[in-house]
Design a protein around this motif. Structure first.
Motif, short mmCIF file in Angstrom:
data_model
loop_
_atom_site.label_atom_id
_atom_site.label_comp_id
_atom_site.label_asym_id
_atom_site.label_seq_id
_atom_site.Cartn_x
_atom_site.Cartn_y
_atom_site.Cartn_z
N ASP A 177 0.85 -1.19 0.00
CA ASP A 177 0.00 0.00 0.00
C ASP A 177 0.89 1.24 0.00
OD1 ASP A 177 0.98 0.18 2.58
OD2 ASP A 177 -0.90 -0.40 3.54
N ALA A 178 0.28 2.42 0.05
CA ALA A 178 1.05 3.66 -0.09
C ALA A 178 2.11 3.80 1.00
CB ALA A 178 0.09 4.86 -0.06
N GLN A 192 16.25 8.98 -7.06
CA GLN A 192 15.39 9.39 -8.17
C GLN A 192 14.95 8.17 -9.00
OE1 GLN A 192 18.06 12.28 -10.07
NE2 GLN A 192 16.84 13.94 -9.16
N PRO A 193 14.30 7.22 -8.35
CA PRO A 193 13.99 5.96 -9.04
C PRO A 193 12.89 6.10 -10.08
CG PRO A 193 12.91 6.03 -6.91
CD PRO A 193 13.79 7.25 -6.97
N TYR A 194 12.96 5.23 -11.07
CA TYR A 194 11.83 5.08 -11.98
C TYR A 194 10.79 4.25 -11.23
CZ TYR A 194 8.76 3.42 -15.63
OH TYR A 194 7.64 3.13 -16.36
N ILE A 195 9.57 4.72 -11.16
CA ILE A 195 8.52 4.04 -10.39
C ILE A 195 7.44 3.52 -11.33
CG2 ILE A 195 6.72 4.32 -8.63
CD1 ILE A 195 8.47 6.41 -7.28
N HIS A 196 7.21 2.24 -11.25
CA HIS A 196 6.11 1.63 -12.02
C HIS A 196 5.10 1.04 -11.04
CE1 HIS A 196 3.85 -0.54 -15.06
NE2 HIS A 196 3.89 -1.58 -14.25
N LEU A 197 3.89 1.58 -11.05
CA LEU A 197 2.80 1.06 -10.22
C LEU A 197 1.80 0.38 -11.16
CD1 LEU A 197 2.22 4.06 -7.77
CD2 LEU A 197 3.73 2.07 -7.51
N GLY A 382 -6.03 1.61 -3.84
CA GLY A 382 -6.00 2.92 -4.48
C GLY A 382 -6.25 2.90 -5.96
N GLU A 383 -6.88 1.82 -6.45
CA GLU A 383 -7.15 1.68 -7.88
C GLU A 383 -8.67 1.64 -8.08
OE1 GLU A 383 -6.10 -1.43 -11.50
OE2 GLU A 383 -4.87 -1.46 -9.68
N ALA A 384 -9.31 2.77 -7.88
CA ALA A 384 -10.78 2.83 -7.92
C ALA A 384 -11.29 2.55 -9.32
CB ALA A 384 -11.26 4.20 -7.45
#
Length: 607
Positions: A177-178, A192-197, A382-384
């Motif tokens: 979760d967040a 400074q990561p590349y973030i993939h959710l 968090g994926e409504a």
């Protein structure tokens, strides 16, 4: 540049295209960037570091929490012709030295290790000598105190950024979760990561919640429909695991138990046999966890309510990792909520107890929901979504409502007549006109509510009372043996001032709905033959059957019927190495089957 990677993707892994998000993560790794990757189980996380490892100049170190997980990953890589090894306590000293020698000679592209081993000073010194191109931290939620599977050993991984400045770190997880995501970024000091959710959605999994009445019979009825498919049943305690395993064995199921009370040798033997398809079913506690790297699990059953949605998601996610249709069944007893509350009251840390209670309430809300299960699940992460999924029990069989005012009045009156001093089962016995010794001694057979509901079954009334508790008309007093107490909201219903709509109790066992996934149309007889061939080859090569080919690849073979190298290579999951190792056997099996099917039946030979 991604187009340039597609030939390597097909050659090494047998896939013709990347899944959602994979290509961007791979590019970030090749550019030397840190990254955080959240993808669902079965979403293709491993490929995000395995493919870059083939192109990077030095070794990629993969941090993995369990030995069995390492072995499965390495077996699968070797089956694809990729130079990979692992180092853990299952290896002898000589075998470890052989791996180090290959590492020193630059022969390895991937090396899997546990965090405890990686962080040993002499191990880090060796890695600095040979050089590392990428660190991949699998199951990264283990580093966070907010993660559902926190492991202290993972916290020390922050040392990597200090010892290997400039070497990119990729953190990967399926469940965070967040708060957990933020904690992972901070603990690993990613720059400074590349973030993939990625999406948490697993559309091939059908979610079903069934109210628990006679759980062993309900489970037995469901398992009888599975045709020998692989599955897991999760229980909350070792005692329940052993008890249920024995009951299922007596009913003829090929089942085995798995929990922390067994020796490591026993656990490893059970897990290995399950991977080889020697066991149809594993009954387990949550100890049967992240090491379950088996792609053809077709169903996961929760015999009791899990403690968190994160745990539920992770455990159900072990089904259908190959993308083929799978099912997640939850047997729900609302009394589990009271039991969890009592357990948390013993927690010494009040802040941790409060967080655990709120997470458990979210799990209970999922089980009690009357709207699309997938919407509830995805909203938690968090994926409504506004669209119903069409592949859960609520969507497939919407709850039927009826005017339950009269039944509610009978039940509430009975609770009042027995002095608000008894639990659900005694109240039900009175309503159904029972004449057991307790009722006769208490003279409850003389009450005006005695026998008022004799036309309904015990389980029917159990569902009605549970709904009255959900509506706040009744409360189970967990401090006094769960006796039923009337609540203020019951008065207007008892007086007939308020009507009450209830759900028609669902008392039948879980039934398999017709498949809604069109891609599941294939020749079952041929699939059985190919599955037997796969098991024979796996036993010969001492690997798990899914390492040879996944169920998804076998199904596609049954649909496309490849009879030469070119057509077999077009099947997803068939690369050059697997084609050369296994192609001839599968082509022959398919050709023989087609020849048999083309023969006229005996007695009807052409003249």
């Amino acid at each position: 540049m991604i187009d340039d990677l597609l030939p390597l993707l097909k050659q090494a892994f047998g896939y013709s295209e990347f899944r959602d998000g994979q290509s961007d993560v791979i590019l970030a790794a090749l550019q030397g960037r840190d990254s955080f990757v959240l993808m669902p189980t079965g979403g293709g996380k491993s490929l995000c570091y395995q493919l870059p490892a083939l192109l990077l100049p030095q070794v990629t170190i993969v941090v993995s929490p369990l030995m069995s997980l390492m072995k499965d990953q390495v077996d699968a890589l070797k089956a694809n012709g990729i130079a990979a090894e692992f180092i853990n306590s299952s290896l002898s000293r000589e075998e470890v030295l052989q791996v180090f020698a290959r590492l020193r000679r630059g022969e390895l592209k991937l090396l899997y290790v546990a965090p405890e081993r990686l962080l040993q000073p002499n191990f880090l010194d060796r890695l600095q000598d040979v050089g590392v191109s990428l660190f991949a931290i699998d199951e990264a939620h283990c580093i966070s105190q907010w993660g559902h599977d926190f492991r202290p050993d993972y916290m020390a991984l922050a040392l990597l950024k200090q010892r290997f400045a400039g070497v990119p770190v990729m953190a990967l997880t399926a469940t965070a979760d967040a708060a957990t995501r933020q904690d992972i970024l901070q603990q690993l000091t990613l720059q400074q990561p590349y973030i993939h959710l990625g999406s948490f959605d697993r559309p091939n999994i059908r979610y079903t919640v069934q109210e628990k009445f006679r759980p062993v019979e309900q489970l037995t009825a469901y398992l009888q429909q599975q045709d020998g498919a692989s599955g897991i049943v999760y229980c909350s305690s070792r005692r329940k695991v052993d008890e249920l395993t024995e009951q299922l064995k007596q009913r003829g199921f090929n089942a085995a138990a798995y929990h922390a009370g067994l020796s490591s040798e026993q656990r490893n033997a059970v897990q290995d046999a399950f991977k080889r398809d020697d066991y149809q079913l594993i009954v387990a506690t949550v100890a049967f966890g992240m090491g379950v790297n088996k792609s053809n699990i077709r169903y996961v059953v929760h015999f009791e309510l899990p403690r968190t949605i994160e745990a539920y998601y992770q455990e159900t996610g072990r089904a259908g990792r190959d993308g083929v249709a799978a099912e997640a069944i939850l047997l729900f007893d609302p009394a589990d909520i009271a039991r969890m509350k009592r357990w948390l009251e013993a927690e010494e840390n009040p802040q941790r107890a409060e967080v655990a209670w709120q997470r458990f309430l979210a799990m209970a809300a999922f089980a009690e929901a009357q709207i699309c299960r997938r919407q509830v699940l995805l909203n938690y992460f968090g994926e409504a979504r506004q669209q119903r999924c069409g592949n859960c029990d609520i969507c497939l069989q919407p709850p039927q409502q009826f005017d339950g005012t009269e039944l509610a009045q009978k039940a509430l009156s009975c609770v009042y007549r027995v002095g608000q001093s008894f639990g659900m089962h005694h109240v039900i016995d009175v309503l159904r006109g029972g004449q057991n010794q307790k009722i006769v001694e208490l003279q409850h057979d003389k009450l005006s509510t005695w026998g008022l509901g004799k036309e309904f079954s015990h389980d029917y009334w159990l569902s009605i009372l549970r709904q009255l508790i959900h509506f706040g008309l009744l409360q189970q007093d967990i401090t006094a043996h769960s006796v039923l107490k009337l609540q203020p909201a019951a008065r207007p219903v008892l007086r007939g001032e308020t009507a009450l709509s209830l759900a028609v109790p669902r008392l039948q066992s879980v039934k398999r709905e017709p498949q809604r996934l069109s891609k599941q149309q294939y020749d079952r007889a041929l699939f059985a033959k190919l599955k037997a061939l796969r098991k024979h080859i796996a036993a010969r090569d001492d690997v798990a059957p899914f390492v040879v080919f996944s169920d998804a690849s076998l199904i596609e073979m049954c649909q496309q019927l490849p009879t030469d190298n070119r057509s077999l290579l077009a099947i997803s999951g068939v690369g050059q190495t697997k084609l050369s190792r296994y192609g001839a056997d599968f082509i022959d099996a398919i050709s023989d089957y087609l020849s048999e099917e083309a023969q006229p039946p005996a007695g009807k030979l052409a003249k």
